[in-house]
Design an enzyme around this catalytic site. Structure first.
Site, mmCIF file in Angstrom:
data_model
loop_
_atom_site.group_PDB
_atom_site.id
_atom_site.type_symbol
_atom_site.label_atom_id
_atom_site.label_comp_id
_atom_site.label_asym_id
_atom_site.label_seq_id
_atom_site.Cartn_x
_atom_site.Cartn_y
_atom_site.Cartn_z
ATOM 1 N N LYS A 137 6.873 -1.960 -0.338
ATOM 2 C CA LYS A 137 6.335 -1.131 -1.471
ATOM 3 C C LYS A 137 7.379 -0.308 -2.042
ATOM 4 O O LYS A 137 8.425 -0.404 -1.771
ATOM 5 C CB LYS A 137 5.228 -0.130 -0.777
ATOM 6 C CG LYS A 137 3.926 -1.039 -0.221
ATOM 7 C CD LYS A 137 2.905 -0.123 0.145
ATOM 8 C CE LYS A 137 1.697 -0.749 0.341
ATOM 9 N NZ LYS A 137 0.519 0.004 1.217
ATOM 10 N N ARG A 166 0.718 -5.017 8.411
ATOM 11 C CA ARG A 166 0.470 -5.609 7.232
ATOM 12 C C ARG A 166 1.611 -6.300 6.425
ATOM 13 O O ARG A 166 2.239 -5.376 5.928
ATOM 14 C CB ARG A 166 -0.558 -5.025 6.511
ATOM 15 C CG ARG A 166 -1.311 -5.981 5.423
ATOM 16 C CD ARG A 166 -2.554 -5.035 4.471
ATOM 17 N NE ARG A 166 -3.118 -5.922 3.484
ATOM 18 C CZ ARG A 166 -2.708 -5.815 2.202
ATOM 19 N NH1 ARG A 166 -1.618 -5.203 1.968
ATOM 20 N NH2 ARG A 166 -3.269 -6.843 1.524
#
Length: 286
Positions: free
Chosen positions: A227, A261
């Protein structure tokens, strides 16, 4: 540090396809398959079904526990995907993966119509980034089908006060929706929503303060993989964020997270295995 004897409302979770996860014993891994053209991570398989199956097989081979299939990008500024398009994408991918891979499958969607179609072709868990606060029919669908669910707090568009208070408030709202719909609480996993409406400093604060969510007594999932906060800290492009992701995953496991995840299967599986050996004293050495 999160206590290793942390309490849970339920001891186990039925992930699907006969997989029973026992909370507190180890960290579980969710591998991402983006059935989109515009994934922020640049690994979207779009309509390339064979590529999606190959990716899922790779996850299975390295020990990932569940495949998460999404058909709409959730990156900031992404163009909305029509529900019909999202449904068409994920159904074909899930059908193909389900035929060749033995792992449970989760559907990453905010829409009941998409989730229902995914459950019909083999998915067993619904991963909703709106925490059941967008489509009022989704929580009822999950209850009726007896599906598992990942319930995320999404901070986008909301006023910020304190990261843990904001996340907790969002969870309380979502859990109330679940309770009203009759969702079995033993089938729920909570996600604090790293990267969804937070600044870089706030995302880092979430990681630092994860132990403060222990009082909720639900298993927790986090998705930090590749991210932009990692890219900002490191000054790196998406494809250069492997080690930054590894650092966040390691920290999250040390803080007691239950599910991570990820995009990079074999590398993150090593991170999880080594971290569990240290934190949970889990290894095969004896």
């Amino acid at each position: 540090m999160w206590p290793l004897d942390r309490r849970y409302k339920a001891a186990t979770f039925e992930a699907g396809r006969g997989a029973i996860w026992s909370w507190g014993l180890r960290t579980y891994v969710m591998g991402i398959v983006n059935a989109t053209h515009d994934s922020f991570s640049g690994d979207g398989v779009a309509d390339e079904i064979d590529k999606a199956v190959t990716l899922a097989k790779g996850f299975e081979a390295c020990g990932v526990d569940i495949i998460d299939v999404g058909g709409a990008s959730s990156r900031p500024g992404a163009d909305p995907t029509p529900v019909s398009v999202e449904k068409s994408r994920v159904v074909r991918v899930i059908e193909a993966i389900n035929a060749e891979v033995g792992l449970p499958i989760s559907i990453d969607t905010t829409w009941a119509e998409v989730a229902e179609a995914a459950l019909d072709v083999g998915a067993s868990v619904v991963n909703d980034i709106s925490g059941f606060q967008l489509d009022p029919d989704l929580s009822s669908l999950v209850a009726d089908r007896g599906a598992g669910a990942v319930v995320m707090h999404n901070q986008r568009g909301l006023d910020h006060h304190d990261v843990i208070d904001d996340i907790t408030s969002g969870f309380i709202t979502s859990l109330s929706i679940c309770d009203s719909a009759g969702v079995d609480s033993s089938k729920l996993i909570l996600d604090p929503g790293f990267g969804f409406g937070w600044s870089v400093s706030q995302n880092l604060e979430i990681l630092r303060r994860l132990p403060e969510l222990a009082h909720l007594e639900f298993p927790l999932l986090i998705g930090t993989s590749k991210k932009s906060s990692i890219g900002t800290v490191l000054g790196s492009k998406v494809e250069e964020r492997l080690f930054g992701t590894a650092a966040t995953v390691t920290h999250a496991i040390c803080a007691g997270i239950d599910v991570v995840r990820i995009h990079d299967g074999s590398e993150m599986q090593d991170v999880v295995t080594m971290s569990d050996a240290i934190v949970r004293q889990r290894n095969s050495i004896g």
